[in-house]
Design a protein around this motif. Structure first.
Motif, PDB file in Angstrom:
ATOM      1  N   ALA A 196      44.371 -16.994  -4.031  1.00  0.00           N
ATOM      2  CA  ALA A 196      44.268 -15.698  -4.707  1.00  0.00           C
ATOM      3  C   ALA A 196      45.313 -15.599  -5.811  1.00  0.00           C
ATOM      4  O   ALA A 196      45.029 -15.090  -6.896  1.00  0.00           O
ATOM      5  N   GLN A 197      46.497 -16.085  -5.545  1.00  0.00           N
ATOM      6  CA  GLN A 197      47.537 -16.087  -6.573  1.00  0.00           C
ATOM      7  C   GLN A 197      47.145 -16.984  -7.738  1.00  0.00           C
ATOM      8  O   GLN A 197      47.354 -16.642  -8.894  1.00  0.00           O
ATOM      9  N   GLU A 198      46.568 -18.138  -7.422  1.00  0.00           N
ATOM     10  CA  GLU A 198      46.153 -19.083  -8.465  1.00  0.00           C
ATOM     11  C   GLU A 198      45.108 -18.500  -9.408  1.00  0.00           C
ATOM     12  O   GLU A 198      45.155 -18.738 -10.610  1.00  0.00           O
ATOM     13  N   VAL A 199      44.149 -17.765  -8.857  1.00  0.00           N
ATOM     14  CA  VAL A 199      43.025 -17.273  -9.669  1.00  0.00           C
ATOM     15  C   VAL A 199      43.217 -15.849 -10.161  1.00  0.00           C
ATOM     16  O   VAL A 199      42.345 -15.303 -10.828  1.00  0.00           O
ATOM     17  N   SER A 200      44.347 -15.264  -9.891  1.00  0.00           N
ATOM     18  CA  SER A 200      44.608 -13.900 -10.325  1.00  0.00           C
ATOM     19  C   SER A 200      44.500 -13.784 -11.845  1.00  0.00           C
ATOM     20  O   SER A 200      45.135 -14.549 -12.578  1.00  0.00           O
ATOM     21  N   PRO A 201      43.688 -12.846 -12.350  1.00  0.00           N
ATOM     22  CA  PRO A 201      43.578 -12.679 -13.813  1.00  0.00           C
ATOM     23  C   PRO A 201      44.928 -12.441 -14.483  1.00  0.00           C
ATOM     24  O   PRO A 201      45.142 -12.903 -15.608  1.00  0.00           O
ATOM     25  N   ALA A 202      45.838 -11.770 -13.816  1.00  0.00           N
ATOM     26  CA  ALA A 202      47.151 -11.495 -14.410  1.00  0.00           C
ATOM     27  C   ALA A 202      47.942 -12.781 -14.666  1.00  0.00           C
ATOM     28  O   ALA A 202      48.802 -12.811 -15.537  1.00  0.00           O
ATOM     29  N   ARG A 203      47.626 -13.838 -13.943  1.00  0.00           N
ATOM     30  CA  ARG A 203      48.309 -15.122 -14.146  1.00  0.00           C
ATOM     31  C   ARG A 203      47.647 -15.972 -15.226  1.00  0.00           C
ATOM     32  O   ARG A 203      48.094 -17.078 -15.509  1.00  0.00           O
ATOM     33  N   HIS A 204      46.568 -15.455 -15.800  1.00  0.00           N
ATOM     34  CA  HIS A 204      45.838 -16.188 -16.836  1.00  0.00           C
ATOM     35  C   HIS A 204      45.598 -15.324 -18.065  1.00  0.00           C
ATOM     36  O   HIS A 204      44.670 -15.581 -18.844  1.00  0.00           O
ATOM     37  N   ALA A 205      46.419 -14.340 -18.264  1.00  0.00           N
ATOM     38  CA  ALA A 205      46.232 -13.393 -19.369  1.00  0.00           C
ATOM     39  C   ALA A 205      46.224 -14.083 -20.727  1.00  0.00           C
ATOM     40  O   ALA A 205      45.506 -13.653 -21.634  1.00  0.00           O
ATOM     41  N   GLU A 206      46.973 -15.149 -20.864  1.00  0.00           N
ATOM     42  CA  GLU A 206      47.040 -15.845 -22.155  1.00  0.00           C
ATOM     43  C   GLU A 206      45.715 -16.501 -22.521  1.00  0.00           C
ATOM     44  O   GLU A 206      45.473 -16.814 -23.677  1.00  0.00           O
ATOM     45  N   ARG A 207      44.832 -16.688 -21.562  1.00  0.00           N
ATOM     46  CA  ARG A 207      43.532 -17.313 -21.816  1.00  0.00           C
ATOM     47  C   ARG A 207      42.484 -16.304 -22.288  1.00  0.00           C
ATOM     48  O   ARG A 207      41.417 -16.697 -22.750  1.00  0.00           O
ATOM     49  N   ILE A 208      42.780 -15.041 -22.165  1.00  0.00           N
ATOM     50  CA  ILE A 208      41.825 -14.002 -22.542  1.00  0.00           C
ATOM     51  C   ILE A 208      41.889 -13.793 -24.048  1.00  0.00           C
ATOM     52  O   ILE A 208      42.942 -13.496 -24.593  1.00  0.00           O
ATOM     53  N   LYS A 209      40.779 -13.965 -24.711  1.00  0.00           N
ATOM     54  CA  LYS A 209      40.722 -13.855 -26.167  1.00  0.00           C
ATOM     55  C   LYS A 209      39.927 -12.638 -26.639  1.00  0.00           C
ATOM     56  O   LYS A 209      40.111 -12.179 -27.752  1.00  0.00           O
ATOM     57  N   ALA A 210      39.035 -12.145 -25.820  1.00  0.00           N
ATOM     58  CA  ALA A 210      38.181 -11.017 -26.210  1.00  0.00           C
ATOM     59  C   ALA A 210      38.963  -9.698 -26.126  1.00  0.00           C
ATOM     60  O   ALA A 210      39.888  -9.566 -25.332  1.00  0.00           O
ATOM     61  N   PRO A 211      38.599  -8.737 -26.959  1.00  0.00           N
ATOM     62  CA  PRO A 211      39.213  -7.409 -26.862  1.00  0.00           C
ATOM     63  C   PRO A 211      38.900  -6.804 -25.488  1.00  0.00           C
ATOM     64  O   PRO A 211      37.807  -7.004 -24.959  1.00  0.00           O
ATOM     65  N   LEU A 212      39.866  -6.101 -24.930  1.00  0.00           N
ATOM     66  CA  LEU A 212      39.676  -5.527 -23.597  1.00  0.00           C
ATOM     67  C   LEU A 212      39.754  -4.009 -23.601  1.00  0.00           C
ATOM     68  O   LEU A 212      40.552  -3.411 -24.312  1.00  0.00           O
ATOM     69  N   GLN A 260      48.162  -2.835  -9.680  1.00  0.00           N
ATOM     70  CA  GLN A 260      47.418  -4.006 -10.132  1.00  0.00           C
ATOM     71  C   GLN A 260      47.005  -3.858 -11.596  1.00  0.00           C
ATOM     72  O   GLN A 260      47.061  -4.821 -12.362  1.00  0.00           O
ATOM     73  N   THR A 261      46.629  -2.657 -11.970  1.00  0.00           N
ATOM     74  CA  THR A 261      46.305  -2.402 -13.378  1.00  0.00           C
ATOM     75  C   THR A 261      47.538  -2.629 -14.239  1.00  0.00           C
ATOM     76  O   THR A 261      47.470  -3.296 -15.272  1.00  0.00           O
ATOM     77  N   ASN A 262      48.658  -2.079 -13.809  1.00  0.00           N
ATOM     78  CA  ASN A 262      49.905  -2.241 -14.565  1.00  0.00           C
ATOM     79  C   ASN A 262      50.315  -3.706 -14.673  1.00  0.00           C
ATOM     80  O   ASN A 262      50.789  -4.145 -15.722  1.00  0.00           O
ATOM     81  N   LEU A 263      50.132  -4.467 -13.602  1.00  0.00           N
ATOM     82  CA  LEU A 263      50.448  -5.894 -13.611  1.00  0.00           C
ATOM     83  C   LEU A 263      49.610  -6.618 -14.662  1.00  0.00           C
ATOM     84  O   LEU A 263      50.120  -7.429 -15.438  1.00  0.00           O
TER      85      LEU A 263
END
Length: 120
Positions: free
Chosen positions: A27-43, A58-61
């Motif tokens: 769960a830690q490995e796949v957490s979106p917060a640990r991969h934020a740099e890979r997100i390129k699309a506007p959120l 979790q939202t704040n993280l």
């Protein structure tokens, strides 16, 4: 959230993320917060301050990770007193209006480049 208190919920999430051990390391490995740099699309992120299913922490993280990666959410909407999904009509209206504007900018008519008119 409520999933850790529900045996079926825990089993579902373990299967979903491929976790086989009680450690939740996957769960830690796949957490979106640990991969934020890979997100390129506007959120567009929205949350309720009283959400117990996806706690505001979790939202704040996620927001903090996106900011650190130089990709803050284009829209961040947090409504006080709301839970998992907005229940108050005025908050629903605000959410959907903002969502429509966001979608228009990125996939709707507002996302298309201006084309000069051929009419004199």
């Amino acid at each position: 959230g409520d999933i850790p208190r529900n045996k079926a919920g825990v089993a579902f999430w373990r299967e979903l993320i491929g976790e086989t051990e009680a450690s939740w390391a996957r769960a830690q490995e796949v957490s979106p917060a640990r991969h934020a740099e890979r997100i390129k699309a506007p959120l567009f992120i929205y949350a309720g301050s009283e959400d117990w299913r996806t706690p505001i922490e979790q939202t704040n993280l996620m927001v903090d990770a996106l900011k650190k990666a130089g990709r803050p959410p284009e829209v961040l909407m947090i409504k006080t007193g709301e839970g998992h999904g907005y229940g108050k009509t005025e908050n629903q209206v605000d959410l959907y209006e903002q969502m429509l504007k966001f979608l228009d900018r990125h996939i709707g008519p507002g996302s298309l480049p201006s084309v000069p008119s051929s009419k004199p």
